[in-house]
Enzyme design. Sequence first.
Site, PDB file in Angstrom:
ATOM      1  N   GLU A  16       0.825  -1.214   0.000  1.00  0.00           N
ATOM      2  CA  GLU A  16       0.000   0.000   0.000  1.00  0.00           C
ATOM      3  C   GLU A  16       0.855   1.258   0.000  1.00  0.00           C
ATOM      4  O   GLU A  16       0.627   2.172  -0.808  1.00  0.00           O
ATOM      5  CB  GLU A  16      -0.932  -0.008   1.211  1.00  0.00           C
ATOM      6  CG  GLU A  16      -1.937  -1.121   1.155  1.00  0.00           C
ATOM      7  CD  GLU A  16      -2.617  -1.424   2.467  1.00  0.00           C
ATOM      8  OE1 GLU A  16      -3.427  -2.359   2.480  1.00  0.00           O
ATOM      9  OE2 GLU A  16      -2.332  -0.754   3.488  1.00  0.00           O
ATOM     10  N   ILE A 102      -6.307   3.592   3.587  1.00  0.00           N
ATOM     11  CA  ILE A 102      -6.548   2.285   2.986  1.00  0.00           C
ATOM     12  C   ILE A 102      -6.367   1.194   4.041  1.00  0.00           C
ATOM     13  O   ILE A 102      -5.608   1.371   5.006  1.00  0.00           O
ATOM     14  CB  ILE A 102      -5.598   2.064   1.779  1.00  0.00           C
ATOM     15  CG1 ILE A 102      -5.909   0.758   1.051  1.00  0.00           C
ATOM     16  CG2 ILE A 102      -4.142   2.169   2.186  1.00  0.00           C
ATOM     17  CD1 ILE A 102      -5.179   0.608  -0.284  1.00  0.00           C
ATOM     18  N   CYS A 103      -7.083   0.080   3.842  1.00  0.00           N
ATOM     19  CA  CYS A 103      -6.907  -1.121   4.650  1.00  0.00           C
ATOM     20  C   CYS A 103      -7.403  -0.890   6.084  1.00  0.00           C
ATOM     21  O   CYS A 103      -8.576  -0.609   6.293  1.00  0.00           O
ATOM     22  CB  CYS A 103      -5.446  -1.558   4.598  1.00  0.00           C
ATOM     23  SG  CYS A 103      -5.117  -3.230   5.189  1.00  0.00           S
ATOM     24  N   ALA A 104      -6.542  -0.976   7.061  1.00  0.00           N
ATOM     25  CA  ALA A 104      -6.911  -0.737   8.455  1.00  0.00           C
ATOM     26  C   ALA A 104      -6.818   0.734   8.836  1.00  0.00           C
ATOM     27  O   ALA A 104      -7.334   1.146   9.876  1.00  0.00           O
ATOM     28  CB  ALA A 104      -6.011  -1.566   9.382  1.00  0.00           C
ATOM     29  N   TYR A 123     -10.385  -2.605   5.188  1.00  0.00           N
ATOM     30  CA  TYR A 123     -10.091  -4.033   5.150  1.00  0.00           C
ATOM     31  C   TYR A 123     -11.229  -4.787   5.841  1.00  0.00           C
ATOM     32  O   TYR A 123     -11.693  -4.366   6.911  1.00  0.00           O
ATOM     33  CB  TYR A 123      -8.758  -4.311   5.847  1.00  0.00           C
ATOM     34  CG  TYR A 123      -8.230  -5.690   5.569  1.00  0.00           C
ATOM     35  CD1 TYR A 123      -7.526  -5.947   4.399  1.00  0.00           C
ATOM     36  CD2 TYR A 123      -8.451  -6.732   6.454  1.00  0.00           C
ATOM     37  CE1 TYR A 123      -7.049  -7.227   4.127  1.00  0.00           C
ATOM     38  CE2 TYR A 123      -7.978  -8.008   6.187  1.00  0.00           C
ATOM     39  CZ  TYR A 123      -7.279  -8.244   5.020  1.00  0.00           C
ATOM     40  OH  TYR A 123      -6.816  -9.504   4.757  1.00  0.00           O
TER      41      TYR A 123
END
Length: 185
Positions: A16, A102-104, A123
């Site tokens: 990322e 992004i993601c967590a 996520y």
Amino acid sequence: MAKVLVPLADGFEEIEAMAIIDVLNRAGNSVVVAGLFDNEVEGANTGLKVLVHDLLKDVDPEEFDLMVLPGGLPGAEHLAKSELVQEYIKRMNEKGKLVGAICAAPWALKEAGVLEGKKHTNYPGFEEKTGQEGYIPDQKVVIDGNVVTSRGPGTAICFALELVKLLNGEAMYQQLKEGLLADYC
């Protein structure tokens, strides 16, 4: 050319972070990567260590058009629990500047209060940290006003390209998308 701030904390998701930094640089933006705790920041999965020129405490968020947070653990947790990161997110948001995660890492946006009333993604499973309200589980990238979120490593290039579209326009987005062979975005 836009100015972009990418804070990194130990335990960042390498795919990322590198996708965001690389794609935004390719678009001609000035990308500043700043360590939260140190000038040497270690990734979550590979032991990759990144040397950064700046510490987050030494940069002024007012100078940036976008602050974007990579995920990974425990990197996203460090970002979510950092008073400095929270302050910077709030300041950027109050000025209507772009904030992305992004993601967590949308967890940090939630902690700063910027997901309130906003659609977002993250996520899978992290909606317990970001909140069910406004959560969209099936889109690679969700844009709601000045808040941009994405799901994880596999969506990182699409996420970065959407940030390029917002900062640099459709033509640059299309040029990079074609050059990166990212027809899946």
